[in-house]
Design an enzyme around this catalytic site. Structure first.
Site, PDB file in Angstrom:
ATOM      1  N   TYR A 126      28.135  -9.911  27.349  1.00  0.00           N
ATOM      2  CA  TYR A 126      26.683  -9.954  27.468  1.00  0.00           C
ATOM      3  C   TYR A 126      26.193  -8.713  28.199  1.00  0.00           C
ATOM      4  CZ  TYR A 126      26.654 -15.007  26.369  1.00  0.00           C
ATOM      5  OH  TYR A 126      26.782 -16.239  25.778  1.00  0.00           O
ATOM      6  N   HIS A 133      21.022  -9.511  26.855  1.00  0.00           N
ATOM      7  CA  HIS A 133      20.667 -10.701  27.624  1.00  0.00           C
ATOM      8  C   HIS A 133      19.764 -10.419  28.825  1.00  0.00           C
ATOM      9  CE1 HIS A 133      21.703 -14.299  30.236  1.00  0.00           C
ATOM     10  NE2 HIS A 133      21.442 -14.882  29.085  1.00  0.00           N
ATOM     11  N   HIS A 180      17.830 -21.780  37.560  1.00  0.00           N
ATOM     12  CA  HIS A 180      18.324 -20.806  36.586  1.00  0.00           C
ATOM     13  C   HIS A 180      18.423 -19.410  37.185  1.00  0.00           C
ATOM     14  CE1 HIS A 180      18.023 -18.378  32.733  1.00  0.00           C
ATOM     15  NE2 HIS A 180      18.984 -19.232  32.445  1.00  0.00           N
TER      16      HIS A 180
END
Length: 706
Positions: A481, A605, A448
């Site tokens: 974002y 975010h 990630h």
């Protein structure tokens, strides 16, 4: 169910009524309620944006049921009746979720039917029923049905020779009750509203017609010779979470493709949405055939699935939208005199660059960094993580260009990125086709982290350049974002980034880094160590202060450390967008903890960590939320931010977010309250609009590397 009146926060006994943590799932529903608040805000939020927030609310709720509710039902079915950290049993939690969801979707429907829909109509934007069409529009829709809709419809009857059909998740369907005039026999049939066509047909001049309205009007052509007695739309939500045991799979790609196929045909329902006037007998049939409980049925006014409101974004009405905003090139990445894009490598040799998207342009920073690396003959290698990217990704194109030019190119593609699995498999195969070395991360862990590394031959030395970010390498979401990123050639940072890539591609057991915290081994412990250091500062007479910005805060060990800090007198400020299971403002436990949430035109975010450190703040940005999955089951990175100007920029960002004059939601214990007006009734400052204003006023300035 509640725990006893005394809890224990990692060994610290506290006299606290109830559990030490809020429930994760109910906290998420509170987040989606804040999204709904934006759809209700007629004074601050433009009308088309309110419609969009209604669509976002629906999209969010779909994913919540497909993953979280589905997982909860799976645990109940498996007999894993273990209480959560709040003490609530799974069945009680499911009941609470369904009750709160019913309350929220009822309010969403009310807001749409009574507020947004009439307001749209007042602006000559109408979502019509068939009866409201003009004669010319009806003729046009009859032709559209014959030419474009009828050929793709597949009516399915249910009788002894035709079993009840499989209903795909999130599809809109029509339940039809038919009568045979010759025999008087009744029969049920299902018609799927095709998702390959636009959900709302644009008639022009701001007039839209739901696709199901056209099909409803022409059912006689689908069932010739039969009498249509009743019809109603319904929608099923299914368990869509992937279960891939990659530890046992010789080929993860093959295993995932197989699981994606199973997702399409074998997932149990977790929710049934029906029109509120559906016939009881028809509803009973759906409940029985779909095997859902009555508690999982939601009666709502038509049209179902308000995600369709995203279609209104195509309307050209700037007066009903947020003011247009174009990201600007970061001042350190543009030539001052000519306003031309800078040579990225020359710029990064001179200084680090701290980016905040969408205010700083992604296209003229991160994207240009990778594109210049692909085209530069002095660049020898590019290494890149890809978690989610767009359908026409210039990042992917640049990696292919680099590979075709003979550069060593490594792409770490996370093909288990939820709901993007199919797209990422396609990117992986495309990259491999053109000579990119593709790896799929580490067994048992999702990759990630957001990293890019460039190796460049500069004559006497090989210099490395890196980008470490908080968001995906996706040019489309980078415009919506809010995310941060660091571009650098600092050898301490780039060496750490190189180690992470070697860890991902070569399966090393590297755990020692100088400027990065890396999960699953180092982020939780690193953050807790810094929280404990703030406790030491507080006890030494220096005000301790912890500031954290994340999407979600769930990890109990981190929360326990924050509780200890609060009890020691440390100021703790948590800026969270979504889930937050800490309970702030509890005497004897968390009275020094403040929690704020900010939602708006951009999705907040970024993940940012700030520690007072006795007056010399320690700051980091990274990819990890404070959740079990991020800290234990993913490869994540947090990079230290050391330049004084960058530290000041992040400090000012926190100051603005926690200023009493800034619009935000405040959490006290388990309750969120919106703060948008001052004592005189005037609106408070919108943080995102303020940052837009500030970014336009910024002037070039040198930031030398420390």
């Amino acid at each position: 169910m509640e725990q006893p009146e005394t809890g224990s926060a990692n060994g610290l006994t506290t006299a606290v009524a109830g559990p030490l943590y809020s429930d994760r799932e109910l906290s998420w529903l509170s987040f989606n309620e804040r999204v709904l608040d934006l759809a209700k805000d007629a004074e601050r939020v433009p009308l088309l944006e309110r419609a969009k927030f209604l669509a976002i609310f629906s999209s969010n709720l779909d994913e919540f049921f497909m993953v979280r509710v589905a997982g909860l039902k799976r645990r109940i079915a498996a007999g894993l009746a273990v209480p959560s950290v709040t003490g609530m049993m799974p069945r009680d939690l499911l009941e609470a979720i369904l009750s709160k969801t019913r309350e929220l979707v009822t309010e969403q429907s009310r807001v749409f039917q009574e507020e947004v829909r009439p307001a749209l109509a007042a602006e000559h934007i109408t979502i019509l029923r068939w009866e409201e069409l003009t004669a010319a529009e009806k003729d046009r829709m009859r032709a559209v049905f014959s030419e474009r809709i009828f050929p793709v419809l597949t009516p399915l009857a249910v009788d002894p020779s035709h079993p009840f059909p499989y209903i795909s998740g999130l599809s809109i369907n029509m339940a039809v009750l038919l009568r045979n005039p010759a025999t008087g026999a009744r029969q049920f049939a299902r018609v799927k509203v095709p998702d390959v066509l636009d959900r709302f047909l644009n008639l022009g001049d701001g007039r839209f017609l739901p696709l199901e309205e056209v099909i409803r009007r022409h059912l006689g052509q689908l069932f010739t010779g039969m009498e249509v007695l009743q019809e109603s739309t319904f929608r099923v939500t299914r368990n869509e979470d992937l279960e891939v045991e990659e530890d046992d799979a010789e080929n993860l790609l093959f295993a995932l493709e197989k699981e994606l196929l199973r997702r399409k045909v074998g997932r149990p329902p977790v929710r049934l949405e029906v029109e509120d006037d559906i016939n009881d007998d028809m509803l009973d049939l759906l409940i029985r055939e779909l095997d859902v409980s009555p508690d999982e049925v939601f009666r709502l006014p038509a049209p179902l699935d308000l995600r369709g409101l995203f279609a209104l974004a195509q309307i050209d009405r700037e007066d009903l939208e947020y003011p247009k905003f174009l990201p600007v090139t970061h001042k350190d990445l543009a030539e001052v005199e000519t306003a031309q894009p800078a040579d990225m490598f020359a710029a990064l040799k001179a200084r680090d660059v701290l980016l905040q998207h969408p205010y700083d342009s992604f296209a003229t920073s991160v994207q240009r960094f990778i594109e210049q690396a692909a085209a530069d003959p002095q660049v020898l290698a590019i290494k890149q993580t890809l978690y989610r990217t767009s359908g026409d990704s210039p990042i992917v194109d640049a990696l292919i260009e680099a590979a075709l030019a003979g550069k060593q190119v490594l792409a770490v593609v996370e093909i288990k990125a939820r709901f993007d699995e199919q797209a990422n498999i396609a990117w992986a195969r495309k990259l491999e086709k053109y000579g990119v070395h593709v790896v799929y991360g580490m067994v048992g862990l999702k990759t990630h982290c957001k990293l890019s590394l460039v190796v460049r031959d500069e004559g006497t030395i090989l210099r490395r350049y890196a980008h470490i970010g908080t968001g995906n390498y996706n040019p489309k979401t980078a415009r919506m974002y809010e995310d941060m990123g660091l571009l650098t050639s600092n050898p301490l940072v780039t060496e750490d980034v190189a180690k992470v890539f070697n860890h991902l591609s070569g399966m090393t057991q590297e755990t020692h880094y100088r400027r990065l915290l890396v999960a699953p081994h180092g982020i939780r412990s690193g953050i807790i160590d810094r929280i404990e250091a703030e406790i030491d500062h507080q006890r030494a007479g220096r005000q301790g202060h912890v500031r954290i910005k994340v999407n979600s805060l769930v990890d109990e060990r981190t929360i326990d450390a924050l509780y200890r800090a609060s009890r020691a007198g440390v100021k703790v400020d948590i800026w969270v967008r979504g889930i937050c299971t800490i309970r702030p403002g509890i005497p004897g436990l968390s009275e020094n903890i403040r929690v704020r949430s900010i939602l708006g035109r951009f999705l907040e975010h970024s993940r940012v960590f700030w520690f007072g450190n006795g007056g010399r703040p320690l700051v980091g940005i990274g990819s990890a939320d404070l959740m079990h999955r991020n800290l234990d089951r993913r490869v994540e990175t947090v990079v230290s931010i050391t330049h004084q100007r960058h530290v000041e920029q992040i400090t000012e960002l926190f100051d603005l977010a926690f200023d009493p004059g800034t619009v935000s939601w405040h959490l006290h214990d388990n309750e969120w309250t919106e703060h948008s007006r001052d004592e005189d009734g005037d609106f408070l400052l919108d943080l995102q609009e303020e940052l837009i204003r500030r970014i336009k006023e910024r002037r070039p300035a040198n930031v030398k590397r420390a």
